[in-house]
Design a protein around this motif. Structure first.
Motif, PDB file in Angstrom:
ATOM      1  N   VAL A 166       9.860  10.698  13.379  1.00 19.11           N
ATOM      2  CA  VAL A 166       8.930  11.611  14.041  1.00 19.11           C
ATOM      3  C   VAL A 166       8.364  12.628  13.056  1.00 19.11           C
ATOM      4  O   VAL A 166       7.297  13.205  13.288  1.00 19.11           O
ATOM      5  CB  VAL A 166       9.624  12.327  15.229  1.00 19.11           C
ATOM      6  N   PHE A 167       9.046  12.812  11.922  1.00 23.43           N
ATOM      7  CA  PHE A 167       8.606  13.789  10.927  1.00 23.43           C
ATOM      8  C   PHE A 167       7.804  13.157   9.788  1.00 23.43           C
ATOM      9  O   PHE A 167       7.457  13.851   8.820  1.00 23.43           O
ATOM     10  CB  PHE A 167       9.804  14.539  10.351  1.00 23.43           C
ATOM     11  N   LEU A 168       7.504  11.865   9.881  1.00 21.60           N
ATOM     12  CA  LEU A 168       6.715  11.213   8.843  1.00 21.60           C
ATOM     13  C   LEU A 168       5.350  11.887   8.715  1.00 21.60           C
ATOM     14  O   LEU A 168       4.710  12.208   9.715  1.00 21.60           O
ATOM     15  CB  LEU A 168       6.532   9.727   9.163  1.00 21.60           C
TER      16      LEU A 168
ATOM     17  N   LYS B  43       0.853  -1.181   0.000  1.00 17.01           N
ATOM     18  CA  LYS B  43       0.000   0.000   0.000  1.00 17.01           C
ATOM     19  C   LYS B  43       0.891   1.233   0.000  1.00 17.01           C
ATOM     20  O   LYS B  43       2.090   1.152   0.311  1.00 17.01           O
ATOM     21  CB  LYS B  43      -0.933   0.017   1.212  1.00 17.01           C
ATOM     22  N   ASN B  44       0.306   2.369  -0.354  1.00 18.94           N
ATOM     23  CA  ASN B  44       1.064   3.614  -0.371  1.00 18.94           C
ATOM     24  C   ASN B  44       1.368   4.033   1.070  1.00 18.94           C
ATOM     25  O   ASN B  44       0.452   4.316   1.843  1.00 18.94           O
ATOM     26  CB  ASN B  44       0.255   4.700  -1.087  1.00 18.94           C
ATOM     27  N   ILE B  45       2.634   4.058   1.421  1.00 13.63           N
ATOM     28  CA  ILE B  45       3.032   4.378   2.791  1.00 13.63           C
ATOM     29  C   ILE B  45       3.417   5.855   2.946  1.00 13.63           C
ATOM     30  O   ILE B  45       3.864   6.273   4.023  1.00 13.63           O
ATOM     31  CB  ILE B  45       4.199   3.488   3.247  1.00 13.63           C
ATOM     32  N   GLY B  46       3.220   6.635   1.884  1.00  9.56           N
ATOM     33  CA  GLY B  46       3.620   8.032   1.908  1.00  9.56           C
ATOM     34  C   GLY B  46       5.024   8.189   1.367  1.00  9.56           C
ATOM     35  O   GLY B  46       5.861   7.280   1.504  1.00  9.56           O
ATOM     36  N   PRO B  47       5.315   9.326   0.738  1.00  4.11           N
ATOM     37  CA  PRO B  47       6.624   9.497   0.106  1.00  4.11           C
ATOM     38  C   PRO B  47       7.781   9.481   1.085  1.00  4.11           C
ATOM     39  O   PRO B  47       8.817   8.841   0.816  1.00  4.11           O
ATOM     40  CB  PRO B  47       6.504  10.871  -0.580  1.00  4.11           C
ATOM     41  N   ASP B  48       7.632  10.141   2.234  1.00  3.69           N
ATOM     42  CA  ASP B  48       8.771  10.217   3.148  1.00  3.69           C
ATOM     43  C   ASP B  48       9.092   8.857   3.766  1.00  3.69           C
ATOM     44  O   ASP B  48      10.262   8.502   3.927  1.00  3.69           O
ATOM     45  CB  ASP B  48       8.569  11.284   4.228  1.00  3.69           C
TER      46      ASP B  48
ATOM     47  N   ASN C  84       8.628   6.062   2.260  1.00  6.59           N
ATOM     48  CA  ASN C  84       9.250   5.312   1.168  1.00  6.59           C
ATOM     49  C   ASN C  84      10.725   5.673   1.034  1.00  6.59           C
ATOM     50  O   ASN C  84      11.568   4.816   0.753  1.00  6.59           O
ATOM     51  CB  ASN C  84       8.509   5.589  -0.139  1.00  6.59           C
ATOM     52  N   PHE C  85      11.066   6.941   1.255  1.00  5.92           N
ATOM     53  CA  PHE C  85      12.466   7.352   1.215  1.00  5.92           C
ATOM     54  C   PHE C  85      13.259   6.640   2.313  1.00  5.92           C
ATOM     55  O   PHE C  85      14.354   6.111   2.060  1.00  5.92           O
ATOM     56  CB  PHE C  85      12.601   8.866   1.422  1.00  5.92           C
ATOM     57  N   LEU C  86      12.703   6.633   3.514  1.00  2.81           N
ATOM     58  CA  LEU C  86      13.401   5.996   4.624  1.00  2.81           C
ATOM     59  C   LEU C  86      13.559   4.498   4.393  1.00  2.81           C
ATOM     60  O   LEU C  86      14.581   3.899   4.772  1.00  2.81           O
ATOM     61  CB  LEU C  86      12.656   6.248   5.939  1.00  2.81           C
ATOM     62  N   LEU C  87      12.551   3.893   3.757  1.00  2.00           N
ATOM     63  CA  LEU C  87      12.641   2.476   3.409  1.00  2.00           C
ATOM     64  C   LEU C  87      13.826   2.216   2.481  1.00  2.00           C
ATOM     65  O   LEU C  87      14.588   1.257   2.656  1.00  2.00           O
ATOM     66  CB  LEU C  87      11.339   2.028   2.745  1.00  2.00           C
ATOM     67  N   LEU C  88      13.988   3.083   1.491  1.00  2.47           N
ATOM     68  CA  LEU C  88      15.105   2.941   0.556  1.00  2.47           C
ATOM     69  C   LEU C  88      16.445   3.083   1.259  1.00  2.47           C
ATOM     70  O   LEU C  88      17.393   2.341   0.951  1.00  2.47           O
ATOM     71  CB  LEU C  88      14.985   3.987  -0.562  1.00  2.47           C
ATOM     72  N   PHE C  89      16.543   4.018   2.196  1.00  2.93           N
ATOM     73  CA  PHE C  89      17.790   4.169   2.937  1.00  2.93           C
ATOM     74  C   PHE C  89      18.152   2.864   3.641  1.00  2.93           C
ATOM     75  O   PHE C  89      19.322   2.480   3.690  1.00  2.93           O
ATOM     76  CB  PHE C  89      17.662   5.283   3.978  1.00  2.93           C
ATOM     77  N   GLY C  90      17.143   2.191   4.181  1.00  6.97           N
ATOM     78  CA  GLY C  90      17.386   0.927   4.862  1.00  6.97           C
ATOM     79  C   GLY C  90      17.791  -0.187   3.915  1.00  6.97           C
ATOM     80  O   GLY C  90      18.552  -1.086   4.296  1.00  6.97           O
ATOM     81  N   MET C  91      17.297  -0.152   2.682  1.00  3.67           N
ATOM     82  CA  MET C  91      17.607  -1.190   1.699  1.00  3.67           C
ATOM     83  C   MET C  91      18.995  -1.029   1.096  1.00  3.67           C
ATOM     84  O   MET C  91      19.577  -1.997   0.613  1.00  3.67           O
ATOM     85  CB  MET C  91      16.556  -1.164   0.575  1.00  3.67           C
TER      86      MET C  91
END
Length: 321
Positions: free
Chosen positions: A172-174, A69-74, A76-83
């Motif tokens: 906290v800024f999500l 599902k769409n988790i919001g753009p920010d 998604n960015f944090l997810l990419l940093f983790g990957m």
């Protein structure tokens, strides 16, 4: 062997832009033989178009993630940093264009400069050889000169460990669209070797933006983030960033919206309320009232005057853009 660079591409419902960007990336990896040095990760935020088909087209080049599902753009960015598994992380927007040798330039700069933070310019000369260099400066000087354009995610290549150590605190800024900016600004604060590219590397697509609360994001969220970083101790610097945000983004976009310029599709909000937290007093408030609600015959000369002030002020701080 660990990759030198992770190119992390967030995407949502922009299959044509993504296709163009991935074709560019693929060509560069092959031309400059960078397949062993660079990983490409695409995180699809539950797109409703045929983005999965585009991803399949480049299956041999990218690592593809599709959120259920769409988790919001920010987020998604944090997810990419983790990957990301590379030594450095680059987060280009799916709709921005890059030069046909920018990836090779980044990898060369990593090897030669061993930087912590590299800013890729969106303005200036297009230097036509791969040996183009970069200008070194302190982290405070970079934030001063690049200023509000440090919010432009496509322009920043950062050492991965500086990013990864900030991801959890940024959560906290999500929801405010600026969680990634918390990561970037904290990483910049901790960067000892900072550079700005010698020439133009990125061709930003400024007219393909929207679907968020413009005033909430740019007049509040950015400064909510900055106020939690060590940079906030320098009140003159924060005041400078506020002024540049006002002159370079808030007023010009308000003028375009009042003038009926197409290409912007921001969500409905109360601009005055959103502006009140950081721009609700003095000249900030007075000039904004003219832009937002004043007669149109007055809007044009006031906007022209503000453009002149902006150019003079940018020269005074030796802005890089």
């Amino acid at each position: 062997m660990k990759k030198i660079l992770s190119i992390c591409i967030p995407t949502f419902n922009r299959r044509n832009y993504l296709d163009k960007l991935l074709e560019n990336v693929q060509q560069q990896l092959v031309k400059y033989q960078l397949q062993d040095d660079v990983e490409v990760i695409v995180s699809d935020n539950a797109s409703e178009d045929d983005t999965p088909a585009v991803a399949q087209k480049y299956a041999s080049v990218i690592r593809y993630n599709r959120n259920e599902k769409n988790i919001g753009p920010d987020a998604n960015f944090l997810l990419l940093f983790g990957m990301a598994q590379g030594e450095y992380i680059w987060l280009p927007g799916d709709d921005d264009e890059i030069r046909m040798d920018t990836i090779a330039y980044i990898v060369k700069s990593i090897r030669e400069l061993k930087f912590d933070f590299l800013y890729l310019k969106t303005e200036g000369a297009e230097i036509d050889h791969l040996q183009r260099g970069a200008e070194q400066m302190t982290n405070v000087e970079l934030l001063t000169r690049v200023n509000i354009f440090t919010t432009f995610m496509t322009s920043q290549v950062i050492r991965a460990d500086l990013i990864k150590e900030q991801v959890e605190s940024a959560r906290v800024f999500l929801g405010g669209f600026m969680a990634y900016y918390k990561v970037f600004t904290e990483a910049l604060w901790n960067s000892k070797k900072c550079y700005v590219s010698a020439g133009k590397e990125i061709f930003a697509n400024a007219d393909n933006t929207g679907n968020y609360l413009f005033y909430k994001v740019w007049s509040q969220s950015v400064f909510d983030v900055l106020e939690t970083t060590p940079f906030a101790r320098d009140r003159k610097l924060i005041a400078l960033i506020k002024l540049r945000m006002y002159l370079d983004l808030i007023l010009p976009i308000t003028y375009k919206l009042r003038s009926g310029t197409r290409g912007f599709y921001f969500l409905s909000e109360d601009p005055k309320q959103s502006m009140s937290k950081y721009f609700g007093e003095g000249l900030y408030s007075a000039v904004f009232r003219i832009y937002f609600g004043g007669p149109k015959w007055l809007l044009f000369p006031v906007n022209k005057a503000s453009r002149i002030v902006s150019k003079l002020h940018k020269k005074s701080i030796n802005g890089v853009l």
